[in-house]
Design a protein around this motif. Structure first.
Motif, mmCIF file in Angstrom:
data_model
loop_
_atom_site.group_PDB
_atom_site.id
_atom_site.type_symbol
_atom_site.label_atom_id
_atom_site.label_comp_id
_atom_site.label_asym_id
_atom_site.label_seq_id
_atom_site.Cartn_x
_atom_site.Cartn_y
_atom_site.Cartn_z
ATOM 1 N N ALA A 122 19.217 74.437 101.952
ATOM 2 C CA ALA A 122 18.984 75.027 100.276
ATOM 3 C C ALA A 122 20.209 75.095 100.084
ATOM 4 C CB ALA A 122 18.191 75.864 99.683
ATOM 5 N N GLU A 123 20.760 74.511 98.730
ATOM 6 C CA GLU A 123 21.956 74.102 97.803
ATOM 7 C C GLU A 123 21.631 73.889 96.339
ATOM 8 O OE1 GLU A 123 25.721 71.272 98.231
ATOM 9 O OE2 GLU A 123 25.327 72.334 99.747
ATOM 10 N N GLY A 124 21.946 74.759 95.838
ATOM 11 C CA GLY A 124 22.182 74.729 94.605
ATOM 12 C C GLY A 124 20.332 74.676 94.340
ATOM 13 N N ASP A 125 20.258 73.550 93.740
ATOM 14 C CA ASP A 125 18.665 73.223 93.198
ATOM 15 C C ASP A 125 17.622 72.620 94.129
ATOM 16 O OD1 ASP A 125 19.112 70.616 92.503
ATOM 17 O OD2 ASP A 125 18.938 71.162 90.451
ATOM 18 N N LEU A 126 19.100 72.294 95.497
ATOM 19 C CA LEU A 126 18.690 71.030 96.194
ATOM 20 C C LEU A 126 18.030 72.104 97.765
ATOM 21 C CD1 LEU A 126 20.627 68.348 95.973
ATOM 22 C CD2 LEU A 126 18.588 68.868 95.090
ATOM 23 N N VAL A 127 16.557 71.823 98.407
ATOM 24 C CA VAL A 127 15.898 71.540 99.722
ATOM 25 C C VAL A 127 15.996 70.644 100.315
ATOM 26 C CG1 VAL A 127 13.874 72.978 100.329
ATOM 27 C CG2 VAL A 127 14.976 73.971 98.746
ATOM 28 N N THR A 128 16.754 70.501 101.541
ATOM 29 C CA THR A 128 15.887 69.709 102.640
ATOM 30 C C THR A 128 15.592 69.951 103.678
ATOM 31 O OG1 THR A 128 18.601 68.690 101.402
ATOM 32 C CG2 THR A 128 17.356 67.745 104.381
ATOM 33 N N THR A 129 14.515 69.537 104.141
ATOM 34 C CA THR A 129 13.727 70.195 105.027
ATOM 35 C C THR A 129 13.244 69.054 106.268
ATOM 36 O OG1 THR A 129 12.392 71.375 103.498
ATOM 37 C CG2 THR A 129 11.013 70.235 105.284
ATOM 38 N N ARG A 130 14.023 69.228 107.286
ATOM 39 C CA ARG A 130 13.378 68.518 109.027
ATOM 40 C C ARG A 130 11.890 68.829 108.929
ATOM 41 N NH1 ARG A 130 14.280 68.339 114.248
ATOM 42 N NH2 ARG A 130 15.136 70.193 114.483
ATOM 43 N N LYS A 131 11.509 68.056 108.996
ATOM 44 C CA LYS A 131 9.817 68.498 109.350
ATOM 45 C C LYS A 131 8.736 67.319 110.639
ATOM 46 C CE LYS A 131 8.047 66.779 105.107
ATOM 47 N NZ LYS A 131 8.066 67.497 104.013
ATOM 48 N N ALA A 132 8.089 67.706 110.754
ATOM 49 C CA ALA A 132 7.208 66.492 111.318
ATOM 50 C C ALA A 132 5.633 67.159 110.681
ATOM 51 C CB ALA A 132 6.630 66.616 112.644
ATOM 52 N N ILE A 133 4.732 65.436 110.596
ATOM 53 C CA ILE A 133 3.678 65.739 110.246
ATOM 54 C C ILE A 133 2.094 65.217 111.133
ATOM 55 C CG2 ILE A 133 1.635 64.675 108.627
ATOM 56 C CD1 ILE A 133 3.634 64.556 106.692
ATOM 57 N N VAL A 134 1.924 66.152 111.948
ATOM 58 C CA VAL A 134 0.751 65.869 113.225
ATOM 59 C C VAL A 134 -0.288 66.018 113.308
ATOM 60 C CG1 VAL A 134 2.830 66.447 114.843
ATOM 61 C CG2 VAL A 134 0.891 67.704 114.051
ATOM 62 N N GLY A 135 -1.345 65.019 113.245
ATOM 63 C CA GLY A 135 -2.649 64.767 114.083
ATOM 64 C C GLY A 135 -3.312 63.818 114.392
ATOM 65 N N THR A 136 -4.257 63.597 114.599
ATOM 66 C CA THR A 136 -5.189 63.178 115.770
ATOM 67 C C THR A 136 -5.422 61.777 114.150
ATOM 68 O OG1 THR A 136 -5.784 64.721 116.584
ATOM 69 C CG2 THR A 136 -7.333 62.574 117.168
ATOM 70 N N GLN A 137 -5.546 60.292 114.971
ATOM 71 C CA GLN A 137 -6.363 59.334 114.137
ATOM 72 C C GLN A 137 -7.608 58.782 113.759
ATOM 73 O OE1 GLN A 137 -4.977 55.341 114.820
ATOM 74 N NE2 GLN A 137 -5.294 54.962 112.814
ATOM 75 N N THR A 138 -8.300 59.771 113.479
ATOM 76 C CA THR A 138 -9.621 59.379 114.143
ATOM 77 C C THR A 138 -10.071 58.877 112.531
ATOM 78 O OG1 THR A 138 -10.081 61.006 112.444
ATOM 79 C CG2 THR A 138 -9.895 61.570 115.067
ATOM 80 N N GLY A 139 -10.122 58.311 111.560
ATOM 81 C CA GLY A 139 -9.814 57.056 110.546
ATOM 82 C C GLY A 139 -8.996 55.900 110.716
ATOM 83 N N THR A 140 -8.891 56.157 109.816
ATOM 84 C CA THR A 140 -8.793 54.229 109.278
ATOM 85 C C THR A 140 -6.977 54.569 108.326
ATOM 86 O OG1 THR A 140 -10.302 52.976 108.998
ATOM 87 C CG2 THR A 140 -8.469 52.027 108.150
ATOM 88 N N LEU A 141 -5.909 54.132 109.076
ATOM 89 C CA LEU A 141 -4.944 54.304 108.736
ATOM 90 C C LEU A 141 -4.348 53.456 108.243
ATOM 91 C CD1 LEU A 141 -2.105 56.480 107.742
ATOM 92 C CD2 LEU A 141 -1.452 56.186 110.033
ATOM 93 N N LEU A 142 -3.818 53.105 106.930
ATOM 94 C CA LEU A 142 -3.088 52.156 106.177
ATOM 95 C C LEU A 142 -3.500 50.341 107.352
ATOM 96 C CD1 LEU A 142 0.176 53.145 105.725
ATOM 97 C CD2 LEU A 142 -1.502 52.765 104.024
ATOM 98 N N GLY A 143 -4.921 50.273 106.957
ATOM 99 C CA GLY A 143 -5.526 49.655 107.433
ATOM 100 C C GLY A 143 -5.800 49.300 109.114
ATOM 101 N N ILE A 144 -5.452 50.296 109.585
ATOM 102 C CA ILE A 144 -5.268 50.410 111.428
ATOM 103 C C ILE A 144 -6.760 51.119 112.058
ATOM 104 C CG2 ILE A 144 -3.795 51.095 113.508
ATOM 105 C CD1 ILE A 144 -1.652 50.301 111.825
ATOM 106 N N PRO A 145 -7.590 50.699 112.484
ATOM 107 C CA PRO A 145 -8.969 51.448 112.637
ATOM 108 C C PRO A 145 -8.106 53.199 114.205
ATOM 109 C CG PRO A 145 -8.675 49.365 114.075
ATOM 110 C CD PRO A 145 -7.984 49.459 112.739
ATOM 111 N N PRO A 146 -9.098 53.883 113.525
ATOM 112 C CA PRO A 146 -9.147 54.776 114.448
ATOM 113 C C PRO A 146 -8.529 54.960 115.829
ATOM 114 C CG PRO A 146 -11.164 55.145 113.045
ATOM 115 C CD PRO A 146 -10.313 54.004 113.284
#
Length: 133
Positions: free
Chosen positions: A72-96
């Motif tokens: 964090a610096e001033g009013d900015l916050v930089t985050t390094r992260k990962a979004i993880v999960g199991t693809q059990t549903g359609t993702l942007l047209g790609i079947p599970p």
């Protein structure tokens, strides 16, 4: 700056991970702008919640956010992260696929009056999608 980091951590846990719309409303400034929204997409609050609750969550209902680091610096916050999960549903047209997906993200959020006001980010979603085809 620690308070701003806490706001970003809360957003990641309650909004992205849990899909909590009330927390989203509380943490999102109505004038919010997502500078990283895809061309033609809504770059305001509605576009942001749509990405999490109508695109990613249906595809990965067990979605979690792992925060690796924040700066964090001033009013900015930089985050390094990962979004993880199991693809059990359609993702942007790609079947599970049943595969465990990891979308790596680095984002910068400007906090104004305790709310998300601006966002810039890069992520590996295009590479993840390519690996599923």
């Amino acid at each position: 700056m620690e308070a701003n980091k806490a706001i970003v951590k809360r957003f990641n846990k309650e909004v992205i991970e849990q899909g909590n719309v009330e927390s989203f409303k509380e943490l999102m400034d109505p004038a919010f702008i997502n500078h990283s929204a895809p061309a033609g997409a809504n770059n305001g609050p509605a576009g942001m919640i749509n990405t999490f609750n109508n695109v990613l969550r249906p595809a990965m209902p067990d979605m979690k956010v792992i925060i690796y680091s924040q700066v964090a610096e001033g009013d900015l916050v930089t985050t390094r992260k990962a979004i993880v999960g199991t693809q059990t549903g359609t993702l942007l047209g790609i079947p599970p696929s049943g595969k465990q997906l990891t979308i790596d993200v680095i984002d910068i959020v400007r906090i104004k009056d305790g709310k998300y006001f601006e966002h810039w980010g890069v992520n590996t979603l295009p590479a993840v999608l390519a690996s599923l085809k």
